[in-house]
Every structure is written in C-alpha cells, then in structure tokens.
Design a protein around this motif. Structure first.
Motif, short mmCIF file in Angstrom:
data_model
loop_
_atom_site.label_atom_id
_atom_site.label_comp_id
_atom_site.label_asym_id
_atom_site.label_seq_id
_atom_site.Cartn_x
_atom_site.Cartn_y
_atom_site.Cartn_z
N ALA A 1 -1.88 14.50 2.22
CA ALA A 1 -1.31 13.18 2.51
C ALA A 1 -1.75 12.15 1.47
O ALA A 1 -0.94 11.31 1.03
N ASP A 2 -3.01 12.21 1.03
CA ASP A 2 -3.51 11.27 0.02
C ASP A 2 -2.82 11.50 -1.32
O ASP A 2 -2.42 10.54 -1.99
N CYS B 1 3.80 -0.84 -2.37
CA CYS B 1 3.29 0.34 -1.68
C CYS B 1 4.20 0.63 -0.50
O CYS B 1 4.34 -0.20 0.40
N ASP B 2 4.86 1.76 -0.51
CA ASP B 2 5.75 2.19 0.57
C ASP B 2 5.11 3.33 1.32
O ASP B 2 4.01 3.79 0.99
N GLU B 3 5.82 3.80 2.32
CA GLU B 3 5.37 4.98 3.06
C GLU B 3 6.56 5.91 3.22
O GLU B 3 7.66 5.49 3.57
N SER B 4 6.34 7.18 2.91
CA SER B 4 7.41 8.16 3.04
C SER B 4 6.85 9.42 3.68
O SER B 4 5.64 9.65 3.65
N CYS C 1 -3.36 -2.63 -4.64
CA CYS C 1 -2.64 -2.04 -3.51
C CYS C 1 -3.25 -2.48 -2.18
O CYS C 1 -4.46 -2.54 -2.03
N ASP D 1 4.35 7.12 -3.21
CA ASP D 1 4.50 5.88 -2.44
C ASP D 1 4.02 4.63 -3.15
O ASP D 1 4.16 3.53 -2.62
N HIS E 1 0.12 12.85 -1.78
CA HIS E 1 1.50 12.41 -1.61
C HIS E 1 1.59 10.89 -1.76
O HIS E 1 2.47 10.38 -2.45
N ARG E 2 0.68 10.20 -1.12
CA ARG E 2 0.72 8.73 -1.18
C ARG E 2 0.62 8.22 -2.61
O ARG E 2 1.40 7.38 -3.03
#
Length: 133
Positions: free
Chosen positions: A92-93, A31-34, A64, A100, A95-96
């Motif tokens: 945002a959710d 799990c990344d963040e962008s 996760c 991500d 996108h994640r």
C-alpha cells in the motif's frame, strides 16, 4: 506527474554524464487516493529504480498532506519471488508513492548540469534547447 513517471525520466543535455535521477523542486503537489492493484504493482516493481524512488519521496514528502509513508531502506525490487511475500502495508505504501502523489507545478533538475526542466499541469517539458542537443 506521478513519481512513477519521474522514475523513468533523465536529462539528455549534451555532455551530461549523470543525468539521473532528476531532482525535484516542488511548487504544487496533489495527493490522491486510488485502489491498490497488488498484481500490477508487483509486475511493475522490477522496472523501478528503488534508490531513485526513495530520493523522490524525500524531496516530495515535505509538501504532502497527509505525510508520505516511510519506505523500507532496503528492498530488492528485482527479486520477483521475494516481492510476492511483501507485507500488504508495504504494498500500500509503494502504491501510494508511485501512483497517488502528483507533481502539478515545479521543476525537474539535472543533477549533473543543474538544467531545470519545468513541470506545468503535471506535464514535464523535457525539450532541449538547440545548444543542448
């Protein structure tokens, strides 16, 4: 492999009538963040099978950390005008979960034939055996 990629994959094994969406068996997840690109996401959403994405989130969610966000039950991704009015938190959710979350190791499983396609180093191997063509 991102969940976005998963959303476009299907099983083409000979005789398969319902090879989509592929089920996910997780061995390793990352799990990344962008940064969120709202315009890009809004342009992409009409191409996404939302019910397939929801199924993938349910299958990947338990693996996760931090936990995946709850997606809305109903979201008409084909309504481009309605998409522009989406709350920033929902953007945002989405996108994640689309960008991500990575399946690093595991399997994609055809819901019709139960054929398992391996995922190694985030690369799904969808090559068919000779008898499956």
């Amino acid at each position: 492999m991102r969940l976005l990629t998963h959303n476009f994959l299907k099983s083409n094994v000979k005789g398969t009538e319902n090879g989509y969406p592929l089920n996910i068996e997780v061995t390793t997840v990352r799990c990344d963040e962008s940064p969120v690109d709202k315009e890009f996401l809004l342009g992409l959403l009409p191409k996404v099978n939302y019910s397939g994405l929801q199924a993938a989130v349910r299958q990947m969610g338990p693996h996760c950390d931090p936990p995946l966000p709850e997606l809305p039950d109903d979201l008409d991704v084909s309504d481009e005008e309605g998409m522009k009015n989406l709350d920033d938190a929902i953007i945002a959710d989405l996108h994640r979960v689309l960008f991500d979350i990575y399946l690093i190791e595991g399997w994609l499983v055809c819901p019709d034939t139960m054929r398992k396609f391996p995922v190694k180093d985030s690369i799904p191997n969808m090559i068919l055996h000779e008898d499956e063509i």
